[in-house]
Design a protein around this motif. Structure first.
Motif, PDB file in Angstrom:
ATOM      1  N   GLY A 130       0.797  -1.221   0.000  1.00 45.50           N
ATOM      2  CA  GLY A 130       0.000   0.000   0.000  1.00 45.50           C
ATOM      3  C   GLY A 130       0.829   1.270   0.000  1.00 45.50           C
ATOM      4  N   SER A 131       2.141   1.125  -0.033  1.00 48.48           N
ATOM      5  CA  SER A 131       3.035   2.279  -0.038  1.00 48.48           C
ATOM      6  C   SER A 131       3.850   2.239  -1.324  1.00 48.48           C
ATOM      7  N   LYS A 132       4.155   3.397  -1.876  1.00 46.10           N
ATOM      8  CA  LYS A 132       4.868   3.415  -3.152  1.00 46.10           C
ATOM      9  C   LYS A 132       6.377   3.281  -3.006  1.00 46.10           C
ATOM     10  N   GLY A 133       6.940   3.862  -1.984  1.00 45.38           N
ATOM     11  CA  GLY A 133       8.386   3.886  -1.854  1.00 45.38           C
ATOM     12  C   GLY A 133       8.944   2.700  -1.073  1.00 45.38           C
ATOM     13  N   THR A 134      10.241   2.634  -1.011  1.00 42.91           N
ATOM     14  CA  THR A 134      10.939   1.637  -0.210  1.00 42.91           C
ATOM     15  C   THR A 134      11.812   2.366   0.805  1.00 42.91           C
ATOM     16  N   PHE A 135      12.262   1.637   1.809  1.00 43.63           N
ATOM     17  CA  PHE A 135      13.189   2.194   2.781  1.00 43.63           C
ATOM     18  C   PHE A 135      14.124   1.106   3.263  1.00 43.63           C
ATOM     19  N   ASP A 136      15.262   1.492   3.772  1.00 47.80           N
ATOM     20  CA  ASP A 136      16.239   0.548   4.297  1.00 47.80           C
ATOM     21  C   ASP A 136      15.986   0.339   5.787  1.00 47.80           C
ATOM     22  N   ALA A 137      16.126  -0.904   6.234  1.00 49.36           N
ATOM     23  CA  ALA A 137      15.914  -1.231   7.647  1.00 49.36           C
ATOM     24  C   ALA A 137      16.897  -2.312   8.069  1.00 49.36           C
ATOM     25  N   SER A 138      17.423  -2.186   9.272  1.00 48.70           N
ATOM     26  CA  SER A 138      18.291  -3.235   9.812  1.00 48.70           C
ATOM     27  C   SER A 138      17.410  -4.349  10.379  1.00 48.70           C
ATOM     28  N   ALA A 139      18.000  -5.475  10.689  1.00 48.11           N
ATOM     29  CA  ALA A 139      17.241  -6.622  11.196  1.00 48.11           C
ATOM     30  C   ALA A 139      16.582  -6.327  12.538  1.00 48.11           C
ATOM     31  N   ASN A 140      17.069  -5.334  13.271  1.00 49.07           N
ATOM     32  CA  ASN A 140      16.498  -4.999  14.575  1.00 49.07           C
ATOM     33  C   ASN A 140      15.403  -3.940  14.498  1.00 49.07           C
ATOM     34  N   ASN A 141      15.015  -3.544  13.296  1.00 49.90           N
ATOM     35  CA  ASN A 141      13.966  -2.543  13.126  1.00 49.90           C
ATOM     36  C   ASN A 141      12.634  -3.107  13.618  1.00 49.90           C
ATOM     37  N   ARG A 142      11.826  -2.250  14.197  1.00 51.57           N
ATOM     38  CA  ARG A 142      10.543  -2.674  14.755  1.00 51.57           C
ATOM     39  C   ARG A 142       9.567  -3.183  13.692  1.00 51.57           C
ATOM     40  N   ILE A 143       9.824  -2.880  12.424  1.00 47.74           N
ATOM     41  CA  ILE A 143       8.930  -3.354  11.357  1.00 47.74           C
ATOM     42  C   ILE A 143       8.914  -4.880  11.288  1.00 47.74           C
ATOM     43  N   PHE A 144       9.976  -5.520  11.761  1.00 43.90           N
ATOM     44  CA  PHE A 144      10.070  -6.977  11.741  1.00 43.90           C
ATOM     45  C   PHE A 144       9.586  -7.603  13.041  1.00 43.90           C
ATOM     46  N   CYS A 145       8.986  -6.806  13.919  1.00 45.65           N
ATOM     47  CA  CYS A 145       8.568  -7.280  15.233  1.00 45.65           C
ATOM     48  C   CYS A 145       7.061  -7.169  15.424  1.00 45.65           C
ATOM     49  N   ALA A 146       6.572  -7.910  16.402  1.00 49.41           N
ATOM     50  CA  ALA A 146       5.154  -7.864  16.774  1.00 49.41           C
ATOM     51  C   ALA A 146       5.075  -7.840  18.298  1.00 49.41           C
ATOM     52  N   PRO A 147       3.976  -7.296  18.849  1.00 51.32           N
ATOM     53  CA  PRO A 147       3.818  -7.365  20.303  1.00 51.32           C
ATOM     54  C   PRO A 147       3.865  -8.824  20.761  1.00 51.32           C
ATOM     55  N   ARG A 148       4.371  -9.036  21.927  1.00 46.44           N
ATOM     56  CA  ARG A 148       4.614 -10.390  22.454  1.00 46.44           C
ATOM     57  C   ARG A 148       3.390 -11.292  22.292  1.00 46.44           C
ATOM     58  N   VAL A 149       3.559 -12.376  21.533  1.00 47.49           N
ATOM     59  CA  VAL A 149       2.480 -13.334  21.323  1.00 47.49           C
ATOM     60  C   VAL A 149       2.920 -14.766  21.608  1.00 47.49           C
ATOM     61  N   TRP A 150       4.186 -14.975  21.934  1.00 40.93           N
ATOM     62  CA  TRP A 150       4.661 -16.290  22.324  1.00 40.93           C
ATOM     63  C   TRP A 150       5.562 -16.126  23.529  1.00 40.93           C
ATOM     64  N   ASN A 151       6.009 -17.246  24.089  1.00 43.36           N
ATOM     65  CA  ASN A 151       6.711 -17.159  25.356  1.00 43.36           C
ATOM     66  C   ASN A 151       8.144 -16.649  25.240  1.00 43.36           C
ATOM     67  N   GLN A 152       8.688 -16.227  26.348  1.00 47.91           N
ATOM     68  CA  GLN A 152      10.027 -15.642  26.412  1.00 47.91           C
ATOM     69  C   GLN A 152      11.093 -16.615  25.927  1.00 47.91           C
ATOM     70  N   ARG A 153      10.962 -17.885  26.254  1.00 44.67           N
ATOM     71  CA  ARG A 153      11.972 -18.875  25.873  1.00 44.67           C
ATOM     72  C   ARG A 153      12.063 -19.009  24.359  1.00 44.67           C
ATOM     73  N   ALA A 154      10.941 -18.867  23.654  1.00 46.10           N
ATOM     74  CA  ALA A 154      10.966 -18.971  22.190  1.00 46.10           C
ATOM     75  C   ALA A 154      11.759 -17.813  21.580  1.00 46.10           C
ATOM     76  N   GLU A 155      11.732 -16.651  22.193  1.00 50.79           N
ATOM     77  CA  GLU A 155      12.445 -15.496  21.652  1.00 50.79           C
ATOM     78  C   GLU A 155      13.944 -15.582  21.934  1.00 50.79           C
ATOM     79  N   HIS A 156      14.324 -16.071  23.096  1.00 46.47           N
ATOM     80  CA  HIS A 156      15.749 -16.061  23.481  1.00 46.47           C
ATOM     81  C   HIS A 156      16.414 -17.418  23.458  1.00 46.47           C
ATOM     82  N   GLY A 157      15.671 -18.466  23.161  1.00 48.65           N
ATOM     83  CA  GLY A 157      16.258 -19.819  23.058  1.00 48.65           C
ATOM     84  C   GLY A 157      16.599 -20.351  24.393  1.00 48.65           C
TER      85      GLY A 157
END
Length: 71
Positions: free
Chosen positions: A44-71
């Motif tokens: 829905g957006s025309k342009g692009t932007f650069d993002a690092s792997a830690n950008n919030r665009i690749f994240c979601a509010p917590r929906v699984w347990n802590q152990r799954a995120e940190h191993g």
């Protein structure tokens, strides 16, 4: 209706991750174009932007347990 995530205790004493990655960071890094970022285009957006792997665009509010995120 969006899913609501469970909030941690006041002050987050257990250091629970609030924002979790939808895709593993290492998987996102495989697509780095210059060793620093990936090019992202939002639907829905025309342009692009650069993002690092830690950008919030690749994240979601917590929906699984802590152990799954940190191993």
């Amino acid at each position: 209706m969006p899913l609501k995530h469970e909030l941690p205790a006041r002050g987050n004493p257990s250091k629970i991750t609030i924002w979790q990655h939808c895709f593993p960071v290492q998987s996102i890094k495989r697509f780095y174009k210059d060793g620093q970022s990936v090019e992202v285009q939002r639907l829905g957006s025309k342009g692009t932007f650069d993002a690092s792997a830690n950008n919030r665009i690749f994240c979601a509010p917590r929906v699984w347990n802590q152990r799954a995120e940190h191993g």
